[in-house]
Design a protein around this motif. Structure first.
Motif, PDB file in Angstrom:
ATOM      1  N   ARG A 191     -10.589   3.387   0.006  1.00 40.28           N
ATOM      2  CA  ARG A 191     -11.073   2.802   1.273  1.00 40.28           C
ATOM      3  C   ARG A 191     -12.131   3.650   1.952  1.00 40.28           C
ATOM      4  NH1 ARG A 191      -6.137   0.193   4.656  1.00 40.28           N
ATOM      5  NH2 ARG A 191      -5.168  -1.008   3.005  1.00 40.28           N
TER       6      ARG A 191
ATOM      7  N   LEU B 229      -2.319   2.534   9.616  1.00 41.87           N
ATOM      8  CA  LEU B 229      -3.389   2.013   8.749  1.00 41.87           C
ATOM      9  C   LEU B 229      -3.574   0.502   8.854  1.00 41.87           C
ATOM     10  CD1 LEU B 229      -2.624   4.095   5.554  1.00 41.87           C
ATOM     11  CD2 LEU B 229      -4.771   4.145   6.835  1.00 41.87           C
TER      12      LEU B 229
ATOM     13  N   LEU C  57       0.824  -1.212   0.000  1.00 41.34           N
ATOM     14  CA  LEU C  57       0.000   0.000   0.000  1.00 41.34           C
ATOM     15  C   LEU C  57       0.857   1.261   0.000  1.00 41.34           C
ATOM     16  CD1 LEU C  57      -2.907   1.164   0.271  1.00 41.34           C
ATOM     17  CD2 LEU C  57      -2.524   1.201   2.726  1.00 41.34           C
TER      18      LEU C  57
ATOM     19  N   LEU D 185      -6.205   6.783  -0.610  1.00 43.43           N
ATOM     20  CA  LEU D 185      -6.785   6.097   0.556  1.00 43.43           C
ATOM     21  C   LEU D 185      -8.252   6.466   0.734  1.00 43.43           C
ATOM     22  CD1 LEU D 185      -4.036   6.441   3.282  1.00 43.43           C
ATOM     23  CD2 LEU D 185      -4.962   4.327   2.320  1.00 43.43           C
TER      24      LEU D 185
END
Ligand SMILES: Nc1ncnc2c1ncn2[C@@H]1O[C@H](COP(=O)(O)OP(=O)(O)OP(=O)(O)O)[C@@H](O)[C@H]1O
Ligand SMILES: [Mg+2]
Length: 318
Positions: A188, A153, A125, A184
């Motif tokens: 997400r 995270l 990531l 992000l």
């Protein structure tokens, strides 16, 4: 209370034991998926607010709800839902990149093969694979910031609390981090609240900004609305000759009195949108036979906003 609000801050106050009244009853909400910025001078109370939100600091008075859970009664729930990257990355110097992520994964209750999966996921990531076995002090500042973020995270938080995430980074690492935060949010749906000293960061990254000064919110809105609150755009004309009386008369019949400012060879016309008004305004000026040497569009910046509300210029700008 609404599920749309990830953060609700109500009459929040902090008085330190020293007597410093660092936060003086502030109110705001942050909506799901927002990137919310806090901009303010040194000592304004930004870190204090973020630390109370992160359950790292006791609240003196008032309330914070995170994801509809009260910070006084649901600390455990809240801790599991937030990730926190501190102002000074508190990284351990005696471990490697992957060891640090592994430690955080274990801390958040992952066990067995899950841990290794988490480590690999985080390395991917944040693009940290090449540093996996490097000791933390050997990493550059930018890489350390990425690692700090990776650690915060690990447990897939819904809310990320970032205290000056890019302070000390060079401009290219800074914009890399902005892109990462945008990704992000997009991939997400993570909501973010961050403090910053960088005007550009607040401007291009944050959906809304609270300007905080001496423990109080002095302005809160989108960057565009804040800029609009400072005043209109201005088109500046440099003239090769002074404005004579008949030209003055024409000027005042063509524009509103309040939109005209002039000093000897300079004429400023206030407009709502400098970019689209430039040509039509220039045309009018030429029609009154004013000799224009040059034009410039002045648009209020966040620095002007900051000056208006705090009486100070922004620090930390390069
Ligand atoms: N642990 C503490 N004990 C006593 N006073 C503190 C403590 N931490 C912060 N303060 C004081 O509270 C006020 C707010 O500090 P805070 O660190 O929240 O500001 P900040 O906006 O984060 O500033 P900076 O931009 O410098 O990071 C300041 O007057 C500071 O001196
Ligand atoms: Mg701070």
């Amino acid at each position: 209370m609404s599920i749309e609000n990830v953060i609700e801050v109500k009459n929040l106050e902090k008085i330190y034991r020293s007597g410093t009244h660092a936060v003086k009853g502030i109110n705001f909400v942050v909506k799901k998926g927002e990137i919310f910025g806090m901009l303010g001078p040194n000592g304004a109370g930004k870190t204090t607010v973020l630390q109370m939100m992160g359950t790292l600091l006791k609240i003196t008075k008032g309330d914070i709800n995170i994801l509809n859970h009260n910070i006084h009664t649901d600390q455990k729930f809240i801790r599991e839902k937030i990730g926190f990257a501190l102002q000074e990355a508190g990284l351990d110097n005696l471990v490697t990149t992957s060891e640090l992520i592994r430690f955080h994964a274990t801390l958040f209750g992952f066990t067995g093969t899950e841990v290794e999966k988490k480590v690999q996921e985080s390395l991917t990531l944040l693009d940290l694979h090449e540093y996996a076995d490097q000791m933390i002090p050997e990493l550059s500042g930018g890489t350390q910031r990425r690692l700090d973020l990776a650690a915060s995270l690990v447990h897939n938080p819904d809310l990320l609390i970032l205290d000056e995430p890019t302070t000390g980074l060079d401009p290219s690492h800074r914009s890399d981090l902005w892109n990462l935060l945008r990704t992000l949010r997009k991939e997400r749906g993570i909501t973010m609240i961050m403090s910053t000293h960088y005007m550009e960061e607040a401007d291009v990254l944050c959906d809304r900004i609270a300007i905080i000064d001496s423990g109080e919110i002095v302005a809160i809105d989108t960057p565009d609305n804040l800029k609009k609150s400072v005043g209109k755009d201005k088109i500046e004309f440099s003239l090769s000759e002074k404005i004579n009386d008949s030209q003055k008369k024409s000027l005042f019949s063509e524009f509103l009195d309040g939109d005209i400012e002039y000093q000897s060879n300079k004429l400023l016309i206030s407009v709502d949108d400098g970019e689209t008004s430039l040509l039509p305004t220039l045309k009018k000026i030429m029609n009154i036979d004013l000799k224009v040497q040059g034009t410039k569009v002045r648009v209020p910046t966040l620095d002007d906003v900051y000056l208006k509300y705090t009486g100070k210029r922004l620090e930390g700008e390069s």
